[in-house]
Scaffold this motif. Structure first.
Motif, PDB file in Angstrom:
ATOM      1  N   VAL A 140      12.444  -5.422  38.355  1.00 59.19           N
ATOM      2  CA  VAL A 140      13.659  -5.634  39.156  1.00 59.19           C
ATOM      3  C   VAL A 140      13.332  -5.969  40.613  1.00 59.19           C
ATOM      4  CG1 VAL A 140      15.734  -4.478  40.026  1.00 59.19           C
ATOM      5  CG2 VAL A 140      15.086  -4.221  37.648  1.00 59.19           C
ATOM      6  N   VAL A 141      12.288  -5.335  41.173  1.00 56.27           N
ATOM      7  CA  VAL A 141      11.991  -5.548  42.592  1.00 56.27           C
ATOM      8  C   VAL A 141      11.707  -7.019  42.908  1.00 56.27           C
ATOM      9  CG1 VAL A 141      10.353  -4.995  44.455  1.00 56.27           C
ATOM     10  CG2 VAL A 141      11.333  -3.170  43.091  1.00 56.27           C
ATOM     11  N   PRO A 142      10.783  -7.695  42.162  1.00 58.22           N
ATOM     12  CA  PRO A 142      10.598  -9.120  42.476  1.00 58.22           C
ATOM     13  C   PRO A 142      11.847  -9.947  42.216  1.00 58.22           C
ATOM     14  CG  PRO A 142       9.161  -8.455  40.651  1.00 58.22           C
ATOM     15  CD  PRO A 142       9.827  -7.231  41.142  1.00 58.22           C
ATOM     16  N   LEU A 143      12.559  -9.595  41.144  1.00 59.74           N
ATOM     17  CA  LEU A 143      13.766 -10.353  40.800  1.00 59.74           C
ATOM     18  C   LEU A 143      14.788 -10.261  41.944  1.00 59.74           C
ATOM     19  CD1 LEU A 143      14.458 -11.926  38.237  1.00 59.74           C
ATOM     20  CD2 LEU A 143      15.641  -9.924  37.374  1.00 59.74           C
ATOM     21  N   LEU A 144      14.959  -9.051  42.461  1.00 56.79           N
ATOM     22  CA  LEU A 144      15.934  -8.861  43.543  1.00 56.79           C
ATOM     23  C   LEU A 144      15.477  -9.533  44.830  1.00 56.79           C
ATOM     24  CD1 LEU A 144      17.197  -5.194  43.133  1.00 56.79           C
ATOM     25  CD2 LEU A 144      18.402  -7.302  42.636  1.00 56.79           C
ATOM     26  N   ASN A 145      14.172  -9.399  45.125  1.00 59.97           N
ATOM     27  CA  ASN A 145      13.672  -9.992  46.367  1.00 59.97           C
ATOM     28  C   ASN A 145      13.844 -11.507  46.365  1.00 59.97           C
ATOM     29  OD1 ASN A 145      12.322  -8.239  48.475  1.00 59.97           O
ATOM     30  ND2 ASN A 145      11.623  -7.309  46.575  1.00 59.97           N
ATOM     31  N   ILE A 146      13.497 -12.117  45.234  1.00 60.44           N
ATOM     32  CA  ILE A 146      13.616 -13.575  45.140  1.00 60.44           C
ATOM     33  C   ILE A 146      15.087 -13.974  45.202  1.00 60.44           C
ATOM     34  CG2 ILE A 146      13.238 -15.551  43.610  1.00 60.44           C
ATOM     35  CD1 ILE A 146      10.732 -13.826  42.605  1.00 60.44           C
ATOM     36  N   SER A 147      15.930 -13.249  44.478  1.00 60.30           N
ATOM     37  CA  SER A 147      17.361 -13.588  44.449  1.00 60.30           C
ATOM     38  C   SER A 147      17.991 -13.390  45.817  1.00 60.30           C
ATOM     39  CB  SER A 147      18.098 -12.722  43.436  1.00 60.30           C
ATOM     40  OG  SER A 147      17.540 -12.891  42.181  1.00 60.30           O
ATOM     41  N   TYR A 159       6.643 -14.095  42.859  1.00 59.30           N
ATOM     42  CA  TYR A 159       6.625 -13.690  41.448  1.00 59.30           C
ATOM     43  C   TYR A 159       5.426 -12.792  41.144  1.00 59.30           C
ATOM     44  CZ  TYR A 159       9.973 -17.456  40.386  1.00 59.30           C
ATOM     45  OH  TYR A 159      11.064 -18.260  40.327  1.00 59.30           O
ATOM     46  N   MET A 160       4.417 -12.836  42.014  1.00 55.49           N
ATOM     47  CA  MET A 160       3.124 -12.264  41.648  1.00 55.49           C
ATOM     48  C   MET A 160       3.003 -10.755  41.893  1.00 55.49           C
ATOM     49  SD  MET A 160       1.542 -15.024  40.668  1.00 55.49           S
ATOM     50  CE  MET A 160      -0.005 -14.262  40.324  1.00 55.49           C
TER      51      MET A 160
END
Lengths: 232, 471
Positions: free
Chosen positions: A176-183, B335-336
């Motif tokens: 969830v953390v990367p998904l939220l950061n990117i979003s 993504y990494m």
């Protein structure tokens, strides 16, 4: 023939769904449920074939459930040890056609409505605030992007020796953390881009509805159903 | 004219990003803003358009006049969209509507154009962008180049006086750069154009003035009369790094034979490539030609339709076997990351962690969240992760995207040192001719017309890319 407006099909689906909860008589349910199931299934067969087959196949489960909990009243027929009473058929018909009204009306809506036209109509005719309408539009745009993000993150999890199944809170967090950061970053820039294109000064043009022939057909179809409930 | 006299400006009170900047951007001129990543180029644009103070809760101490308007004033800020059109670096961050028609009509609807005028203008813009047959296609089904063209069309649909382009060439193939150059050429002289760019060579023949920003301050302003001087300066600035020593082993580590790849259907056939220990190969091709798909197939994430992948001569089919050899580094470093600090990221593999920690140049941010550090730092961190997991082949997607010339040079040296010191091999997918010039031992080019990948001479591909972009 031109498609009916998304707003009319939405209102149709909404009213039929409400009626599905209100109708008490089984004969009304059978008539109106059949009307909606037939119309919805014929319009949506090409796109929603699997769902329609699943819905019909669900009758078997419904029948078994009814046999266990509603097998009361006069015997309708018996096959050896299997005795089917009136209550079973009544329950099956009640649930199948009640849900059928919602299912059929939804199929009709999904088959005839264009998502983007529908969202525009929310602003034009239902006068939803521009911020809400923009968010719904953006959600349409965001869905495929999130799917792509998720695929990339799962690839990274795989090459970084994390399990693919999400089990522990740590797994959830690392997904969830990367998904939220990117979003979040994307949403900030989309917001900036939208403001740079004048979202805040947008003055929606509210329009009076002009009905097309197909709109009138949908309204007539709905009126027939309401008249059946009132007069038959 | 845009004139500005900014004493200081920033996102958080007390932390200045811009300091003592003053200058002018003349009407109907093309101005390019260059400088190191994080130096304040985008912040300056955000300040000049009023976004910094009106939308991002930032602050500006100073005065800005944009076409007789004060963009810092909330009332004047509302008029800015009428006179400014912007193209951001990443179309996926800019496009917010589901179809090209909606994206272009959005700005016109916002600005109150009558419906008939909107229909006429949107049709015209789509025709000019060559997208009229895709007016109602889902944006996601368009190619990268087509998405770009949608953003160009949407930025000028309302006929703004000022066009702002923020790093428009990042991750764009040479054909896309040609479209972009055509776009700039078309509006040059007619509109005020501001371009933020890390690769100034692409626009040097079109710009009237260049402003270099370093550490939030204007370092230099070049006048058009100094163009010869500028060209020399850039060629020196963007110097050839090919003198860095490169030795390739004779051990073949990777060989693919007649590989057929794609998602739902094959997009690339007969892929036969080779890679040796300590070798760097570059894969080029147009956006959407299959470069990333090839990398994802090599790592086992996508199953090939046909063909073989051999590692040290042994055929490998299972993903877990391929994962032991390859590490894929995405173009988007975000993504990494899976941990909450830079240090935890670098310690997440087996062994070598102390050594790798020392290789991260920014010691003061080891305790920072990886998502809070700069783009260049995130790019570094993502590449180091390949070492953390001790894989023999690192596959890097567009490593130079978004990096300024200084960071680019550092990156080239860094990648060279990794290859030399750790005996690893690199597969790099890129549109950047500098990477080919400075790093590649060999180049494979994807011919998207014939759906084939062929080994191509370095000089030949560089010439081809240059001609495609600059013609």
């Amino acid at each position: 023939m031109r498609k009916p407006s998304s707003m009319i099909t939405f209102i149709y689906a909404l009213i039929v769904s409400l009626l599905a909860f209100m109708i008490k008589r089984i004969d009304h349910l059978i008539i109106i449920g059949s009307m909606n199931l037939v119309s919805g299934a014929s319009l949506g067969f090409r796109r929603f074939r699997g769902l329609i087959i699943l819905y019909i196949a669900g009758v078997v489960g419904l029948f078994i459930n009814s046999l266990l909990v509603s097998n009361r009243g006069e015997v309708v027929f018996s096959l050896g040890w299997l005795v089917v009473r009136e209550g079973v058929l009544r329950s099956v018909a009640d649930i199948f056609f009640r849900l059928g009204m919602i299912f059929g009306a939804t199929l009709l809506f999904l088959s005839l409505a264009e998502p983007r036209e529908f969202i525009k109509d929310l602003e034009r005719y239902l006068r939803l605030p521009k911020g809400v309408v923009f968010s719904i539009f953006y959600a349409l745009r965001l869905y495929p992007l999130l799917t792509k993000d998720l695929d990339e993150i799962m690839l990274v999890r795989s090459e970084r020796m994390r399990r693919r199944m999400i089990i522990t809170p740590g797994d959830v967090s690392s997904l969830v953390v990367p998904l939220l950061n990117i979003s979040l970053e994307r949403a900030v820039w989309a917001g900036i881009a939208a403001e740079m294109r004048g979202l805040s000064i947008r003055r929606p043009v509210y329009r009076g509805k002009r009905f097309s022939t197909t709109d009138l057909l949908i309204i007539t179809f709905l009126m027939i159903q309401i008249l059946i409930i009132i007069f038959i | 004219m845009i004139s500005f006299n900014i004493r200081s400006a920033g996102y958080v009170v007390g932390r200045s990003v811009l300091k003592d900047l003053s200058g002018e951007i003349e009407d109907h001129k093309t101005t390019m803003i260059i400088g190191r990543s994080g130096g304040g180029k985008t912040t300056l644009i955000l300040a000049l358009t009023g976004i910094l103070t009106n939308l991002l809760e930032g602050w500006v101490d100073g005065k800005i006049i944009l076409k007789q308007l004060d963009p810092l004033d909330p009332e004047d800020f509302k008029i800015i969209p009428k006179i400014v059109g912007a193209v951001l670096q990443d179309p996926d961050k800019q496009i917010s509507m589901p179809t090209p028609w909606d994206e272009i009509s959005f700005v016109l609807e916002n600005l109150g154009y009558p419906p008939e005028e909107i229909d006429r203008k949107v049709s015209q813009m789509l025709r000019e962008a060559g997208l009229e047959h895709k007016a109602f296609h889902e944006i996601e089904k368009l190619s990268g180049g087509e998405k770009r063209r949608v953003t160009y069309a949407a930025s000028v649909a309302h006929d703004p006086e000022i066009i702002i382009l923020d790093e428009p060439t990042a991750s764009v193939d040479p054909w896309g750069i040609k479209t972009l150059r055509d776009f700039v050429r078309r509006y040059r002289g007619e509109k005020t154009i501001v371009i933020i760019e890390h690769k100034p060579d692409y626009f040097i023949d079109y710009v009237d003035k260049i402003i270099r920003i370093e550490n939030g301050m204007i370092k230099e302003v070049y006048k058009p009369s100094e163009r010869d001087y500028l060209e020399k300066k850039f060629s020196e600035y963007d110097q050839d790094l090919s003198s860095v020593s490169k030795t390739v082993s004779n051990n073949k580590i990777l060989e693919t034979k007649d590989l057929v790849i794609g998602y739902d259907k094959p997009i690339l056939k007969d892929i036969s490539i080779e890679l040796y220990e300590k070798e760097i190969i570059v894969i080029t091709g147009a956006n959407g030609s299959g470069k990333t798909t090839l990398m994802k197939t090599l790592i086992g994430w996508l199953k090939p339709f046909d063909g073989e992948i051999k590692i040290y001569g042994r055929p490998m089919r299972k993903r877990k076997d391929l994962l032991k050899t390859f590490f894929y580094i995405s173009q988007q470093p975000d993504y990494m990351f899976l941990s909450n600090t830079v240090e935890n990221e670098l310690r997440s593999g087996r062994g070598l962690s102390e050594e790798i920690l020392k290789m991260f140049p920014w010691r003061n941010i080891l305790k920072e969240n990886p998502y809070k550090i700069s783009f260049g730092q995130r790019r570094w961190l993502s590449i180091l992760l390949g070492l953390v997991y001790q894989r023999k082949i690192l596959m890097i997607d567009e490593p130079s995207a978004g990096l300024d010339p200084d960071l680019y040079k550092d990156l080239v040296r860094f990648l060279m040192s990794l290859v030399d010191k750790y005996n690893i091999s690199l597969i790099i997918s890129t549109h950047d001719p500098r990477i080919i010039r400075d790093l590649a031992h060999r180049v494979y080019h994807i011919d998207h017309v014939k759906n084939k990948i062929v080994e191509i001479d370095k000089e030949k591909i560089l010439k081809m890319m240059y001609e495609a972009a600059m013609s």
